[in-house]
Design a protein around this motif. Structure first.
Motif, PDB file in Angstrom:
ATOM      1  N   MET A 159       0.819  -1.208   0.000  1.00  0.00           N
ATOM      2  CA  MET A 159       0.000   0.000   0.000  1.00  0.00           C
ATOM      3  C   MET A 159       0.857   1.264   0.000  1.00  0.00           C
ATOM      4  O   MET A 159       0.418   2.302  -0.480  1.00  0.00           O
ATOM      5  CB  MET A 159      -0.939   0.016   1.216  1.00  0.00           C
ATOM      6  CG  MET A 159      -1.970  -1.096   1.208  1.00  0.00           C
ATOM      7  SD  MET A 159      -3.122  -0.976  -0.133  1.00  0.00           S
ATOM      8  CE  MET A 159      -4.302   0.143   0.544  1.00  0.00           C
ATOM      9  N   SER A 160       2.088   1.170   0.508  1.00  0.00           N
ATOM     10  CA  SER A 160       2.953   2.356   0.532  1.00  0.00           C
ATOM     11  C   SER A 160       3.846   2.456  -0.701  1.00  0.00           C
ATOM     12  O   SER A 160       4.519   3.476  -0.889  1.00  0.00           O
ATOM     13  CB  SER A 160       3.807   2.369   1.800  1.00  0.00           C
ATOM     14  OG  SER A 160       4.641   1.236   1.816  1.00  0.00           O
ATOM     15  N   SER A 161       3.830   1.419  -1.519  1.00  0.00           N
ATOM     16  CA  SER A 161       4.624   1.503  -2.752  1.00  0.00           C
ATOM     17  C   SER A 161       3.980   2.526  -3.687  1.00  0.00           C
ATOM     18  O   SER A 161       2.780   2.791  -3.622  1.00  0.00           O
ATOM     19  CB  SER A 161       4.720   0.128  -3.430  1.00  0.00           C
ATOM     20  OG  SER A 161       3.441  -0.307  -3.825  1.00  0.00           O
ATOM     21  N   THR A 162       4.780   3.111  -4.555  1.00  0.00           N
ATOM     22  CA  THR A 162       4.282   4.183  -5.406  1.00  0.00           C
ATOM     23  C   THR A 162       3.940   3.659  -6.793  1.00  0.00           C
ATOM     24  O   THR A 162       4.615   2.785  -7.341  1.00  0.00           O
ATOM     25  CB  THR A 162       5.320   5.313  -5.530  1.00  0.00           C
ATOM     26  OG1 THR A 162       6.526   4.766  -6.044  1.00  0.00           O
ATOM     27  CG2 THR A 162       5.569   5.967  -4.188  1.00  0.00           C
ATOM     28  N   VAL A 163       2.864   4.225  -7.348  1.00  0.00           N
ATOM     29  CA  VAL A 163       2.447   3.898  -8.708  1.00  0.00           C
ATOM     30  C   VAL A 163       3.184   4.829  -9.665  1.00  0.00           C
ATOM     31  O   VAL A 163       3.799   4.390 -10.638  1.00  0.00           O
ATOM     32  CB  VAL A 163       0.915   4.065  -8.861  1.00  0.00           C
ATOM     33  CG1 VAL A 163       0.483   3.803 -10.289  1.00  0.00           C
ATOM     34  CG2 VAL A 163       0.191   3.171  -7.901  1.00  0.00           C
ATOM     35  N   THR A 164       3.064   6.104  -9.405  1.00  0.00           N
ATOM     36  CA  THR A 164       3.815   7.108 -10.156  1.00  0.00           C
ATOM     37  C   THR A 164       4.579   7.938  -9.145  1.00  0.00           C
ATOM     38  O   THR A 164       4.543   7.669  -7.947  1.00  0.00           O
ATOM     39  CB  THR A 164       2.867   8.014 -10.979  1.00  0.00           C
ATOM     40  OG1 THR A 164       2.000   8.677 -10.104  1.00  0.00           O
ATOM     41  CG2 THR A 164       2.085   7.205 -11.996  1.00  0.00           C
ATOM     42  N   ASP A 165       5.211   8.949  -9.598  1.00  0.00           N
ATOM     43  CA  ASP A 165       6.032   9.771  -8.714  1.00  0.00           C
ATOM     44  C   ASP A 165       5.172  10.434  -7.640  1.00  0.00           C
ATOM     45  O   ASP A 165       4.386  11.337  -7.921  1.00  0.00           O
ATOM     46  CB  ASP A 165       6.757  10.839  -9.542  1.00  0.00           C
ATOM     47  CG  ASP A 165       7.824  11.557  -8.732  1.00  0.00           C
ATOM     48  OD1 ASP A 165       8.379  10.906  -7.823  1.00  0.00           O
ATOM     49  OD2 ASP A 165       8.072  12.733  -9.021  1.00  0.00           O
ATOM     50  N   GLY A 166       5.272   9.930  -6.400  1.00  0.00           N
ATOM     51  CA  GLY A 166       4.585  10.528  -5.258  1.00  0.00           C
ATOM     52  C   GLY A 166       3.162  10.027  -5.032  1.00  0.00           C
ATOM     53  O   GLY A 166       2.503  10.486  -4.100  1.00  0.00           O
ATOM     54  N   LEU A 167       2.614   9.092  -5.826  1.00  0.00           N
ATOM     55  CA  LEU A 167       1.244   8.591  -5.642  1.00  0.00           C
ATOM     56  C   LEU A 167       1.297   7.142  -5.141  1.00  0.00           C
ATOM     57  O   LEU A 167       1.573   6.227  -5.914  1.00  0.00           O
ATOM     58  CB  LEU A 167       0.463   8.668  -6.959  1.00  0.00           C
ATOM     59  CG  LEU A 167      -0.997   8.208  -6.886  1.00  0.00           C
ATOM     60  CD1 LEU A 167      -1.799   9.134  -5.969  1.00  0.00           C
ATOM     61  CD2 LEU A 167      -1.605   8.172  -8.265  1.00  0.00           C
ATOM     62  N   PRO A 168       1.066   6.941  -3.837  1.00  0.00           N
ATOM     63  CA  PRO A 168       1.101   5.567  -3.317  1.00  0.00           C
ATOM     64  C   PRO A 168      -0.137   4.769  -3.742  1.00  0.00           C
ATOM     65  O   PRO A 168      -1.196   5.321  -4.051  1.00  0.00           O
ATOM     66  CB  PRO A 168       1.144   5.746  -1.806  1.00  0.00           C
ATOM     67  CG  PRO A 168       0.692   7.116  -1.541  1.00  0.00           C
ATOM     68  CD  PRO A 168       0.891   7.920  -2.793  1.00  0.00           C
ATOM     69  N   VAL A 169       0.014   3.460  -3.753  1.00  0.00           N
ATOM     70  CA  VAL A 169      -1.068   2.553  -4.145  1.00  0.00           C
ATOM     71  C   VAL A 169      -2.255   2.703  -3.195  1.00  0.00           C
ATOM     72  O   VAL A 169      -3.415   2.678  -3.618  1.00  0.00           O
ATOM     73  CB  VAL A 169      -0.565   1.089  -4.168  1.00  0.00           C
ATOM     74  CG1 VAL A 169      -1.702   0.114  -4.413  1.00  0.00           C
ATOM     75  CG2 VAL A 169       0.517   0.913  -5.206  1.00  0.00           C
ATOM     76  N   GLY A 170      -1.974   2.861  -1.910  1.00  0.00           N
ATOM     77  CA  GLY A 170      -3.053   2.995  -0.920  1.00  0.00           C
ATOM     78  C   GLY A 170      -3.937   4.203  -1.202  1.00  0.00           C
ATOM     79  O   GLY A 170      -5.172   4.130  -1.103  1.00  0.00           O
TER      80      GLY A 170
END
Length: 147
Positions: free
Chosen positions: A89-100
Motif C-alpha cells: 500500500m505504501s509503494s508508489t504507482v507514479t512519482d509521489g502517488l502511493p497505491v493505498g
C-alpha cells in the motif's frame, strides 16, 4: 325416621331438562336469529404468499445484495490490504502517488458503480415485476368494486 335401602325406595333426581327458551333474567339480550347461509367465495391466496410477490421479494433481495456487496466488498478489500500488506500500500504507482491513496480514491467510482448497478437491476428486474403486480391489484380492486 329410617330410610329403607330396598330397590323400590331409592330417591333419584329427575333428569336435567333443557334450559327454557325465554330469557332467565330480564337484562339478558334476546338471542339474534342465525344469519342465513351465504355463498362462500373460493379461497384466494393470502396477498403475502402470492407467487408474484415472492418473485418480487427475491428480485429485490438479489438487487440489494449485489449493490451492497459491490461497495462493501471493495471497501473490505481495501481494509484488508491496508492491514496485511502495508509495504504494497505504501509503494508508489507514479512519482509521489502511493497505491493505498489510489485505491482509496477509487472507492468513490466503486460507490458510483454500486449505485449504477442498483439502478440497472431495479429497471431491468424489479420494476417490471412491481408494475405487473400493481396493474393486477388495480384490476382486482375494480372487479371487487363492481360486485
Amino acid at each position: 325416621m329410617s330410610y329403607d335401602s330396598s330397590p323400590s325406595y331409592p330417591y333419584r333426581h329427575p333428569a336435567q331438562e333443557a334450559p327454557p327458551a325465554y330469557p332467565t333474567y330480564p337484562w339478558q339480550p334476546p338471542e339474534a336469529p342465525p344469519e342465513p347461509a351465504r355463498r362462500r367465495r373460493p379461497a384466494e391466496p393470502a396477498l403475502g404468499h402470492h407467487s408474484d410477490l415472492r418473485v418480487l421479494r427475491s428480485a429485490y433481495r438479489w438487487q440489494r445484495r449485489t449493490a451492497t456487496l459491490t461497495a462493501l466488498g471493495y471497501f473490505t478489500l481495501f481494509l484488508i490490504l491496508s492491514a496485511s500488506a502495508p509495504s504494497f500500500m505504501s509503494s508508489t504507482v507514479t512519482d509521489g502517488l502511493p497505491v493505498g491513496l489510489l485505491l482509496a480514491l477509487l472507492q468513490i467510482p466503486v460507490t458510483w458503480l454500486a449505485i449504477a448497478l442498483y439502478e440497472h437491476t431495479a429497471g431491468r428486474y424489479v420494476d417490471p415485476i412491481a408494475d405487473r403486480i400493481r396493474k393486477q391489484s388495480e384490476l382486482d380492486a375494480k372487479r371487487e368494486a363492481a360486485r
